[in-house]
Write an enzyme that holds these catalytic residues in place. Structure first.
Site, PDB file in Angstrom:
ATOM      1  N   HIS A  48       0.804  -1.147   0.008  1.00 39.35           N
ATOM      2  CA  HIS A  48      -0.069   0.196  -0.032  1.00 39.35           C
ATOM      3  C   HIS A  48       0.915   1.137  -0.110  1.00 39.35           C
ATOM      4  O   HIS A  48       0.495   2.324   0.548  1.00 39.35           O
ATOM      5  CB  HIS A  48      -1.095  -0.153   1.203  1.00 39.35           C
ATOM      6  N   LYS A 104      15.583  21.608  -8.805  1.00 38.74           N
ATOM      7  CA  LYS A 104      14.983  20.474  -9.341  1.00 38.74           C
ATOM      8  C   LYS A 104      15.594  19.685 -10.318  1.00 38.74           C
ATOM      9  O   LYS A 104      16.760  20.161 -11.146  1.00 38.74           O
ATOM     10  CB  LYS A 104      13.793  20.918 -10.277  1.00 38.74           C
ATOM     11  N   ASN A 111      14.754  16.340 -12.412  1.00 37.80           N
ATOM     12  CA  ASN A 111      13.474  15.632 -13.097  1.00 37.80           C
ATOM     13  C   ASN A 111      13.890  14.233 -13.619  1.00 37.80           C
ATOM     14  O   ASN A 111      14.844  14.112 -14.318  1.00 37.80           O
ATOM     15  CB  ASN A 111      12.514  16.513 -13.901  1.00 37.80           C
ATOM     16  N   GLU A 167      10.256   8.793 -16.334  1.00 36.57           N
ATOM     17  CA  GLU A 167       8.795   9.331 -16.721  1.00 36.57           C
ATOM     18  C   GLU A 167       8.357   8.833 -18.044  1.00 36.57           C
ATOM     19  O   GLU A 167       7.246   8.576 -18.424  1.00 36.57           O
ATOM     20  CB  GLU A 167       8.532  10.754 -16.514  1.00 36.57           C
TER      21      GLU A 167
END
Ligand code: ARG
Length: 443
Positions: free
Chosen positions: A140, A267, A269, A274
């Site tokens: 979970h 940042k 990324n 992705e």
């Protein structure tokens, strides 16, 4: 008509398979006395010349000539004249395209298998150096029990191993030759289908001519296997996205596989991960496109079947880039062991170890042990401390059978070391499992 009808823009990708099929066919026609040796020789030489022209980029593809088959045949007639027209004896574009496409998908399967093996090699390497690296295992998406990073990597090795098995199954069923089925009904010429099948590396000729020209199961199976692989890659990519986020901080993606933000200097990324996650949609979409294109088709060939190629080509390109990106990204990834270790102990992840100890050492029934452990977790929660920080007296106030031996199972290292059941996460198991995985997959 020309615009909707032509497939040359994409089917030129299997020019090499088309030429190999034609050479096998011409050789067989000569052997069977259907073509003269002289015509056969001219055809084979002409086809080799054309292969050279295409490879050099000197070949002019024409949409008026529709597809790769007619482009090559037309050029052959420029080169050798009338004999070119005899190559198509006892053959149709229907069995020709089915043969070319099978050969192409077979090659694609071999390439994917090799790149998946490379990816497995990277994962096994990480597992080997992190057999005892402790991290939280999740259910979970909540820390459940400590596991080892090596064990987690080997889970993906199993998944990609099954993917390779699925592609291998697909390859076995695919490996029958449609050549000689002609348009749909077979031919009156005394052809030798076994000879062409063998020349092209097929296990046997396809048994039924109607099926041979209309079957695209191999493409569907390929895309099904590819879709499952894409899902595996996407799940792994998702974990990289999560783990590389500062909130987790388990892994640092190298500069070459991440990007900065144009306005937020802090940042980093995980773009490649992705994109792997995102591209799964294309592969699944390709499977869907082909199944829907086929579902209403009566036997045998219909031009709808020309729509079989682009989904497969796109899936092959997409999977190829995703597997390579994943292997490259993981090979350069840096894992933050201290961070994972610290997280592994947060959230009472050794509560199960405590309950198991009560069962194993103190002889308490598991349900009761679960209840006692719950009380101790509550106590630790109230004091904002870990289970291992409770005193023996505290523990005995809940259950008198507890001795100070209990502390041995409360650390995360002890917890993982105790998980020695077959397929479990203990470092000793992981070391053995990496050796086993090398034998099973890296050969
Ligand atoms: N370009 C066609 C295809 O990809 C080749 C087969 C054409 N056959 C035909 N009967 N028109 O399906």
């Amino acid at each position: 008509m020309e615009a909707i009808n032509a497939s040359i823009d994409f089917d030129k990708r299997f020019y090499a398979q088309d030429i190999a099929g034609s050479k096998a066919h011409a050789t067989m026609l000569v052997a069977q006395g259907i073509l003269t040796a002289g015509d056969g020789k001219n055809i084979l030489e002409g086809l080799d010349t054309i292969a050279g022209e295409i490879e050099e980029g000197a070949f002019e593809f024409s949409t008026i000539l529709e597809d790769i088959h007619m482009n090559i045949e037309n050029r052959l007639s420029d080169l050798i004249g009338e004999a070119a027209g005899r190559l198509h004896t006892a053959r149709s574009r229907n069995d020709q395209v089915a043969t070319d496409f099978r050969l192409w998908v077979r090659d694609a399967i071999d390439d994917i298998d090799a790149s998946l093996m490379t990816l497995q090699g990277v994962l096994i390497g990480i597992a080997e150096s992190n057999a005892a690296t402790v991290m939280p295992g999740f259910t979970h998406l909540q820390a459940a029990q400590p596991v080892t990073l090596g064990h987690h990597m080997l889970a993906y090795v199993e998944m990609f191993g099954r993917d390779r098995g699925r592609f291998a199954d697909c390859r076995t069923r695919l490996n029958e030759s449609p050549l000689g089925a002609a348009a749909l009904a077979g031919t009156s010429f005394p052809i030798d289908r076994k000879m062409t099948a063998e020349a092209l590396g097929f296990a046997r000729p396809a048994a039924n001519s109607l099926d041979a020209v209309s079957d695209r199961d191999f493409a569907c199976e390929f895309l099904s296997s590819g879709s499952i692989l894409a899902v595996h890659l996407s799940r792994m990519a998702e974990e990289i996205v999560l783990w590389s986020a500062p909130q987790f901080g388990y892994v640092r993606i190298s500069d070459s596989f991440s990007s900065g933000s144009s306005i937020m200097p802090q940042k980093r990324n995980p773009d490649a991960a992705e994109l792997v996650r995102g591209k799964a949609g294309r592969v699944i979409g390709s499977l869907n496109a082909l199944l829907v294109a086929l579902k209403g088709l009566p036997l045998a060939y219909g031009k709808d079947m020309q729509e079989d190629k682009e989904p497969v080509f796109d899936a092959v390109d997409t999977l190829g880039i995703c597997i390579a990106a994943m292997a490259g990204m993981l090979a350069e990834a840096e894992f933050d062991k201290a961070r994972m270790r610290a997280d592994a102990g947060r959230g009472f992840t050794t509560a199960t170890d405590l309950a198991d100890w009560l069962v194993r050492v103190a002889g308490i029934a598991f349900r009761q042990a679960h209840h006692i452990t719950g009380t101790l977790v509550k106590m630790a929660e109230d004091r904002s401390c870990g289970l291992e920080e409770l005193s023996l007296a505290d523990m005995q106030s809940v259950e008198t059978a507890i001795t100070d031996e209990i502390f041995a199972v409360l650390g995360v290292e002890n917890s993982v070391a105790s998980r020695t059941s077959e397929g479990g996460t203990a470092p000793a198991n992981v070391i053995a499992a990496t050796a086993e995985a090398k034998k099973r997959f890296l050969k």
